[in-house]
Structure formats: structure tokens, C-alpha cells
Scaffold this active site. Structure first.
Site, PDB file in Angstrom:
ATOM      1  N   ASP A  21      23.461   5.082   3.122  1.00 18.81           N
ATOM      2  CA  ASP A  21      24.348   6.047   2.503  1.00 18.81           C
ATOM      3  C   ASP A  21      24.726   5.461   1.142  1.00 18.81           C
ATOM      4  O   ASP A  21      24.616   4.244   0.930  1.00 18.81           O
ATOM      5  CB  ASP A  21      25.580   6.238   3.393  1.00 18.81           C
ATOM      6  CG  ASP A  21      26.620   7.138   2.753  1.00 18.81           C
ATOM      7  OD1 ASP A  21      26.253   8.221   2.259  1.00 18.81           O
ATOM      8  OD2 ASP A  21      27.805   6.756   2.756  1.00 18.81           O
ATOM      9  N   ASP A  23      27.836   6.501  -1.307  1.00 20.65           N
ATOM     10  CA  ASP A  23      29.264   6.314  -1.554  1.00 20.65           C
ATOM     11  C   ASP A  23      29.930   5.660  -0.346  1.00 20.65           C
ATOM     12  O   ASP A  23      29.876   6.172   0.760  1.00 20.65           O
ATOM     13  CB  ASP A  23      29.931   7.661  -1.862  1.00 20.65           C
ATOM     14  CG  ASP A  23      29.321   8.339  -3.086  1.00 20.65           C
ATOM     15  OD1 ASP A  23      28.816   7.617  -3.968  1.00 20.65           O
ATOM     16  OD2 ASP A  23      29.342   9.580  -3.152  1.00 20.65           O
ATOM     17  N   ARG A 114      22.504  18.482   4.824  1.00 19.00           N
ATOM     18  CA  ARG A 114      23.800  17.817   4.749  1.00 19.00           C
ATOM     19  C   ARG A 114      24.050  17.011   6.017  1.00 19.00           C
ATOM     20  O   ARG A 114      24.053  17.544   7.121  1.00 19.00           O
ATOM     21  CB  ARG A 114      24.907  18.859   4.537  1.00 19.00           C
ATOM     22  CG  ARG A 114      26.286  18.248   4.387  1.00 19.00           C
ATOM     23  CD  ARG A 114      27.313  19.331   4.038  1.00 19.00           C
ATOM     24  NE  ARG A 114      28.660  18.825   4.180  1.00 19.00           N
ATOM     25  CZ  ARG A 114      29.293  18.056   3.299  1.00 19.00           C
ATOM     26  NH1 ARG A 114      28.688  17.726   2.187  1.00 19.00           N
ATOM     27  NH2 ARG A 114      30.510  17.625   3.510  1.00 19.00           N
TER      28      ARG A 114
END
Length: 194
Positions: A21, A23, A114
Site C-alpha cells: 500500500d 499512504d 478499490r
């Protein structure tokens, strides 16, 4: 959406793939979103950790939700600037990022990419020419990162940076996850255990 950075024709074993990932794992996160290059601040040890992985023969990819685009907070050109800086810093440290896959959609857009949906990871699998992601690593700071990897057969890793401490405190869904203070801690463990 995928950006190719390095030749990955030698990747024939998903266990050599580490998916990160962005952030909260590579760079500091913000509840107000990372909206510009000026707001993008990598953790001091994360760039070197990525470089160490690639120098050890592993392949690194990134899967990141970027709903700030659909919310109108920044555009794909701004995101590309942030990712260009990420690539540059990793290259300067002697490493590579094979691919960055990102979802520009918001929670209500009905996309399949998403996270916690596995669409970004499926894009990475196809781009790297792998039959499956079984045995690869999915490193995140939230449960949805780990959930995206689950149907793909990824081994879950939670880092305590970003939202990781809050995720760990909730506990649910982390039964199979390895937990480390940060990306560098995971890389130390992974390289020592190879």
C-alpha cells in the site's frame, strides 16, 4: 491503472513479489488526503527498505486507493508527479518499483479496483504475467489492504505506521497477519528469513 517501470520477465515465482500500500506504508498518510507533491513525505526508512528488497532479488509493486481524484482534491497529473518522485527516490537508493496500480474512484463509484476488492492486485498479476499471486506478500496499514490480498492468496502483513496502530487495536481480521512497526522492520525480517 498500471505504470510499468522495470522488466519483470524474470518473475516466475509469486513468493518473490511484495505488494505495498502507499499512504501509511511508504509515506505519511493524512485524513485530509495527500493532495500535492509538497504533501507527499516518505517515511525515512521506507525508500531504503524498498531498495533493499529489489537488491535482494524481490519485485516490488504498489497498490493504492486514490479516491482524492474522484473527490476533486487533485488530478491524475498530480498523482503522476508524486509517483515520479517515488520512482526517483527508490532508483537513487539502488532499487526499483515494478508497477504502481491505483484506483482513482470513490467508495460509491461501483468499481472493481478499490480495496478491499482485489482488482488492483489482479491488474498487477496480469501486468507481471503471473498465473496467480499465491504466496506473494501484501503489506498495508489497514484491514482493507489485507482483505484485498486474501482472495488472491497473498500473505498479509500489517505495519503500525499510518493507520496501522488503530487497525491493530481493533484486532478483527488480523489472525493470520504478521505485524511489524514499519516497512523496514518487515524487510529486516523477510530478508533474514530467506
Amino acid at each position: 491503472m498500471i505504470h510499468k517501470q522495470q522488466d519483470t520477465t524474470m518473475l516466475n515465482d509469486a513468493s518473490r513479489l511484495v505488494i505495498l500500500d502507499r499512504d501509511g506504508v511508504i509515506n505519511r498518510d493524512s485524513d485530509a488526503y495527500i493532495k500535492s507533491l509538497d504533501e507527499w513525505h516518505p517515511y525515512p526508512s521506507s525508500i531504503e527498505a524498498i531498495a533493499r528488497l529489489t537488491r535482494a532479488g524481490l519485485v516490488v509493486a504498489v497498490a493504492t486507493n486514490q479516491s482524492g481524484i474522484s473527490r476533486g482534491l487533485y488530478d491524475e497529473t498530480t498523482l503522476a508527479q508524486m509517483h515520479a518522485e517515488l520512482y526517483r527516490r527508490v532508483r537513487d537508493a539502488g532499487g526499483d518499483i515494478a508497477y504502481i496500480a491505483y484506483c482513482p474512484h470513490g467508495p460509491g463509484d461501483g468499481c472493481d479496483c478499490r480495496k478491499p476488492l482485489p482488482g488492483l492486485l489482479e491488474q498487477i498479476r496480469l501486468a507481471l504475467g503471473l498465473d496467480s499471486l499465491e504466496g506473494s506478500w501484501m503489506v498495508g496499514d489497514s484491514l482493507r489492504d489485507l482483505q484485498a490480498g486474501e482472495p488472491m492468496g497473498c500473505r498479509p502483513v500489517l505495519v503500525r505506521t499510518g493507520k496501522g496502530r488503530k487497525t491493530e487495536a481493533k484486532g478483527a481480521g488480523l489472525e493470520d497477519a504478521l505485524i511489524f512497526d514499519d516497512l523496514a522492520g518487515f524487510v529486516d525480517w523477510l530478508l533474514a528469513s530467506r
